[in-house]
Scaffold this motif. Structure first.
Motif, PDB file in Angstrom:
ATOM      1  N   ILE A  20       0.619  12.626  31.260  1.00 47.10           N
ATOM      2  CA  ILE A  20       1.031  13.200  32.533  1.00 47.10           C
ATOM      3  C   ILE A  20       0.105  12.722  33.656  1.00 47.10           C
ATOM      4  N   CYS A  21      -1.211  12.692  33.382  1.00 48.63           N
ATOM      5  CA  CYS A  21      -2.156  12.228  34.397  1.00 48.63           C
ATOM      6  C   CYS A  21      -1.873  10.783  34.793  1.00 48.63           C
ATOM      7  N   LEU A  22      -1.659   9.917  33.800  1.00 46.80           N
ATOM      8  CA  LEU A  22      -1.388   8.515  34.089  1.00 46.80           C
ATOM      9  C   LEU A  22      -0.076   8.353  34.855  1.00 46.80           C
ATOM     10  N   CYS A  23       0.943   9.107  34.464  1.00 48.33           N
ATOM     11  CA  CYS A  23       2.233   9.004  35.149  1.00 48.33           C
ATOM     12  C   CYS A  23       2.120   9.436  36.608  1.00 48.33           C
ATOM     13  N   TYR A  24       1.439  10.554  36.860  1.00 44.57           N
ATOM     14  CA  TYR A  24       1.322  11.029  38.235  1.00 44.57           C
ATOM     15  C   TYR A  24       0.408  10.118  39.055  1.00 44.57           C
ATOM     16  N   THR A  25      -0.622   9.549  38.432  1.00 50.29           N
ATOM     17  CA  THR A  25      -1.477   8.600  39.148  1.00 50.29           C
ATOM     18  C   THR A  25      -0.691   7.358  39.547  1.00 50.29           C
ATOM     19  N   GLY A  26       0.073   6.811  38.599  1.00 49.35           N
ATOM     20  CA  GLY A  26       0.902   5.655  38.911  1.00 49.35           C
ATOM     21  C   GLY A  26       1.930   5.965  39.982  1.00 49.35           C
ATOM     22  N   ASP A 133     -13.687   2.584  49.783  1.00 49.79           N
ATOM     23  CA  ASP A 133     -14.639   3.529  50.387  1.00 49.79           C
ATOM     24  C   ASP A 133     -14.997   4.683  49.460  1.00 49.79           C
ATOM     25  N   VAL A 134     -13.975   5.314  48.855  1.00 44.29           N
ATOM     26  CA  VAL A 134     -14.233   6.519  48.035  1.00 44.29           C
ATOM     27  C   VAL A 134     -13.689   6.344  46.619  1.00 44.29           C
ATOM     28  N   GLY A 135     -13.589   5.095  46.159  1.00 45.05           N
ATOM     29  CA  GLY A 135     -13.060   4.873  44.807  1.00 45.05           C
ATOM     30  C   GLY A 135     -13.891   5.530  43.735  1.00 45.05           C
ATOM     31  N   GLY A 136     -15.222   5.465  43.872  1.00 41.81           N
ATOM     32  CA  GLY A 136     -16.083   6.089  42.871  1.00 41.81           C
ATOM     33  C   GLY A 136     -15.883   7.590  42.793  1.00 41.81           C
ATOM     34  N   ALA A 142     -11.101  12.250  38.982  1.00 43.44           N
ATOM     35  CA  ALA A 142     -10.042  12.084  37.986  1.00 43.44           C
ATOM     36  C   ALA A 142     -10.569  12.330  36.577  1.00 43.44           C
ATOM     37  N   LEU A 143     -11.750  11.767  36.274  1.00 45.45           N
ATOM     38  CA  LEU A 143     -12.336  11.980  34.943  1.00 45.45           C
ATOM     39  C   LEU A 143     -12.684  13.447  34.726  1.00 45.45           C
ATOM     40  N   ALA A 144     -13.180  14.112  35.795  1.00 44.17           N
ATOM     41  CA  ALA A 144     -13.502  15.535  35.662  1.00 44.17           C
ATOM     42  C   ALA A 144     -12.246  16.360  35.396  1.00 44.17           C
ATOM     43  N   GLY A 147     -11.177  15.749  31.881  1.00 46.89           N
ATOM     44  CA  GLY A 147     -12.040  16.517  30.978  1.00 46.89           C
ATOM     45  C   GLY A 147     -11.695  17.994  30.968  1.00 46.89           C
ATOM     46  N   LEU A 148     -11.416  18.546  32.163  1.00 42.45           N
ATOM     47  CA  LEU A 148     -11.021  19.962  32.240  1.00 42.45           C
ATOM     48  C   LEU A 148      -9.694  20.191  31.528  1.00 42.45           C
ATOM     49  N   ALA A 149      -8.757  19.251  31.696  1.00 36.74           N
ATOM     50  CA  ALA A 149      -7.463  19.391  31.021  1.00 36.74           C
ATOM     51  C   ALA A 149      -7.633  19.332  29.502  1.00 36.74           C
TER      52      ALA A 149
END
Length: 402
Positions: A20-26, A133-136, A142-144, A147-149
């Motif tokens: 789901i995360c990958l689909c919504y990110t894409g 600018d804010v990729g990091g 996203a990783l956090a 991890g929470l999910a």
């Protein structure tokens, strides 16, 4: 190899979460790029309309309103990267040239011929600039969130599977002869229904095994004595003529065998025998009528019972209990037996005298006690045995009918 259902469920939830995360990110990236292209396209369309209007009104090409736009009446003035990536027939084009990003639109203007509107939209690339600018920060967030999910998926899997794990642990702790009692039986869901069915099935199986074990034990114990007596009588008959006493003893042994077998089979089917109110006095009278005519004389029997004795139980088992008890009284008491049947204090008492002279020749008083106790227990009755030197008394406390 056993696989934990908790791990399987966690893997499924975690995989679903990441998918789901990958689909919504894409989807978000696609929407951002499409929005960016639509914005640039509308900017070019609006600027082209303004240029066409000004050229038609003033007769000369105007200066573009934005510093990002340039007008070219010849392909020779276009940047080399744009000329290499497009053809003269292209009306619209998008060109990536290193760090630069161009959008191109061609319009035919009266008196000016083919005019190319070139937009250097590199400063307008929101997606690329945001990533730079804010990729990091975005990757960290996203990783956090992933991890929470995953943590929530693990907690959810643990919470959902815990009742099943508890049920499996309680099932593993069961052993033959124990009584099942699952804590999940009170749950109002499918797990509670499963626990209830397992508990009922296991207890029914244990009850069937106990009846089978008791039946096997009783057959070996209760039938051994009368069979031994009959065998000894037949062995003596081979060395001397058969007397009437021997025939009577054989008949008594056969009667006891038949009564014992009936009781054993009734106990084996006790779980399937229903219970209902009935008159215990009628059962006592029927059992007395089954005794041989010469078993007792008028002075040998004393009966003191109410007109009716309404009790709760199984009439068939009660008949077997009374018949077996009266038969044992006559068989073990010897000649001249005196039998008293009384009712007092909600208890039935059956007492018989004991032949003190020949008591060594009769079988033990305890013969059949276990069987009678099991018959009474199958109906929820209480029974007590009181052997003595000159008498043998059995007290039966049935469940009184309401």
């Amino acid at each position: 190899m056993t696989r934990s259902i908790s791990k399987s469920l966690f893997a499924a939830l975690a995989g679903f979460t990441i998918l789901i995360c990958l689909c919504y990110t894409g989807l978000a990236v696609v929407i951002a790029y499409v929005t960016e292209d639509m914005l640039v396209g509308r900017l070019l369309t609006r600027e082209a309309a303004a240029i066409e209007s000004h050229a038609a009104r003033e007769g000369v090409l105007p200066r573009p309103a934005s510093d990002l736009l340039t007008l070219h009446t010849s392909r020779a003035t276009l940047p080399a990267a744009v000329r290499a990536a497009t053809s003269p027939s292209d009306v619209r084009a998008e060109v990536f040239a290193g760090d630069a990003h161009y959008h191109l639109m061609v319009r035919e203007l009266p008196h000016h011929g083919r005019v190319t509107i070139l937009a250097d939209v590199t400063p307008m690339l929101v997606v690329s600039n945001v990533v730079q600018d804010v990729g990091g920060v975005l990757i960290f967030v996203a990783l956090a969130l992933i991890g929470l999910a995953l943590l929530l998926a693990w907690l959810l899997a643990r919470r959902l599977v815990r009742p099943l794990q508890t049920l499996a642990l309680e099932a593993r702790r069961l052993h033959p002869g124990s009584t099942a009692s699952f804590s999940a039986r009170a749950r109002p869901d499918e797990i509670g229904e499963l626990a209830g069915r397992l508990e009922t099935s296991f207890n029914a199986l244990q009850a069937a095994l106990r009846r089978e074990r008791d039946f096997t034990r009783d057959v070996g114990h209760e039938l051994r004595t009368p069979l031994t007596v009959m065998n000894n009588t037949l062995a003596l008959a081979a060395t001397r003529p058969v007397e009437r006493g021997d025939i009577a003893q054989l008949q008594a042994g056969l009667d006891e065998l038949r009564a014992t077998i009936e009781v054993l089979f009734a106990l084996a089917r006790a779980e399937h025998v229903g219970q209902a109110p009935f008159d215990l006095r009628a059962c006592i009278e029927q059992s007395l009528l089954r005794l041989p005519d010469d078993a007792l004389d008028e002075e040998g029997l004393a009966v003191d019972l109410p007109e009716r004795l309404p009790v709760d139980g199984n009439q068939h088992l009660a008949n077997l209990l009374l018949t077996n008890r009266l038969g044992n009284a006559l068989f073990h008491a010897g000649p001249g037996c005196r039998l008293a049947i009384t009712w007092a204090g909600d208890r039935l008492t059956i007492a018989n005298t004991v032949d003190t002279v020949n008591k060594g020749q009769v079988q033990g008083f305890a013969h059949g006690q276990n069987l009678l106790a099991r018959v009474a227990g199958a109906m929820g009755w209480e029974i007590a045995f009181h052997p003595g030197e000159a008498s043998y008394r059995v007290e039966i406390a049935p469940r009184l009918a309401s």
